[in-house]
Design an enzyme around this catalytic site. Structure first.
Site, PDB file in Angstrom:
ATOM      1  CE  LYS A  53     -18.073 -24.444  27.424  1.00  0.00           C
ATOM      2  NZ  LYS A  53     -17.436 -23.109  27.401  1.00  0.00           N
ATOM      3  CD  GLN A  97     -16.544 -20.971  30.683  1.00  0.00           C
ATOM      4  OE1 GLN A  97     -16.439 -21.970  29.921  1.00  0.00           O
ATOM      5  NE2 GLN A  97     -17.827 -20.462  30.163  1.00  0.00           N
ATOM      6  CG  ASP A 120     -13.168 -21.304  23.876  1.00  0.00           C
ATOM      7  OD1 ASP A 120     -14.327 -21.751  23.502  1.00  0.00           O
ATOM      8  OD2 ASP A 120     -12.790 -20.836  24.959  1.00  0.00           O
TER       9      ASP A 120
END
Ligand code: GUN
Length: 289
Positions: A53, A97, A120
């Site tokens: 990412k 995460q 997200d």
């Protein structure tokens, strides 16, 4: 008939070129889109994901920082890092995460992220916005699936879409996005009694369970579009999806491969969301001036 493959790598390249162009335009106005990624603990898969990412951001000209902490980090410490990033004007997107270590309440941490930086799309405010058709960030994996359908010019109006899996990250938001495009949507899950009877009626199938061969050729209507969100390993340790690709490819009209399908699209949509967060913040700054 052999299905046409929807190439997530090729589509990602196109979308990332657009991201790079819009990023350059923002930079010309003195704003560099910034993503902060927080990883707690040493989960090897998570380490690979976050590195990818951060690298993807940098490759497209975005600013990105990776904060790595030991799994002894407390919930209070993590919440205070999130708060600091909420208040950091160089950061437009925050990604924590998952999974987090068991002693940390993941939902509490997600809710601590400012909804304007929730790239997200996991915050309750983002989920609510998606459900009600209001502007907000869409979770990256189902958003990537929608872009793949768009790339083949697929009109979902009146079509029957079957989503296999009901996670908050993929299955549920996927169903909402398909519904927003006027599909008739069925969500199947572990307690569904006759999965095959459902999938055989489907014009579009999204497999998002995390188990190999959930969808086999005998379960697919000829010509259906099959999107495979799974990321599993087969007996030889090779990456594979939830779909029995070799069999289903002979029946479906379109299919996404694993690897090279939905996976790269997830990261691409994270870049898109981060860029959009920066563009929105830039628009607010201009209005305030
Ligand atoms: N873990 C697995 N997929 C994801 C994702 O898309 N976002 C975050 N934050 N964690 C994940």
């Amino acid at each position: 008939m052999t299905a046409q493959r929807i190439d997530g790598n090729a589509l990602s390249l196109q979308l990332r070129a657009d991201v790079a162009q819009r990023t350059a335009a923002l930079k010309a106005n003195g704003i560099t889109p910034g993503l902060a990624v927080i990883l707690v603990g040493e989960n090897p898969a998570s380490q690979v994901y976050v590195r990818n990412k951060v690298k993807a951001c940098r490759d497209s000209g975005l600013h990105s920082v990776l904060e790595q902490y030991p799994d002894t980090m407390s919930e209070v410490e993590l919440l205070s890092r999130v708060e600091a990033l909420n208040n950091d004007p160089s950061i437009h997107g925050i990604l924590v995460q998952l999974p987090l270590p068991a002693h940390i309440d993941a939902q509490k941490v997600i809710e601590a992220i400012s909804p304007v930086k929730d790239v997200d799309g996991f915050h309750i405010a983002s989920a609510g916005a998606l459900m009600t058709g209001m502007p907000g960030f869409w979770p990256c994996t189902p958003y990537g699936c929608m872009k793949m359908l768009e790339s083949i010019g697929y009109d979902l109006k009146g079509k029957h879409a079957v989503v296999i899996g009901r996670s908050n990250i993929v299955g549920k938001p996927m169903a909402m996005m398909l519904l927003q495009k006027n599909a008739t949507v069925t969500i199947c899950h572990s307690a569904t009694q006759n999965l095959k009877a459902m999938t055989l009626q489907a014009d579009v199938i999204v497999a998002a369970v995390g188990k190999r061969k959930v969808l086999t050729a005998d379960m697919v209507k000829p010509g259906a579009v099959v999107l495979d969100v799974g990321m599993n390993r087969n007996e030889e340790g090779k990456l594979c999806g939830d779909v029995d690709f070799a069999g289903v490819e002979q029946v479906a009209g379109y299919i996404t491969p694993v690897p090279g399908g939905v996976g790269p699209m997830t990261i691409t949509m994270l870049l898109v969301n981060t860029l959009e967060a920066a563009e929105r913040s830039a628009a607010c700054t201009l209005i305030q001036k």
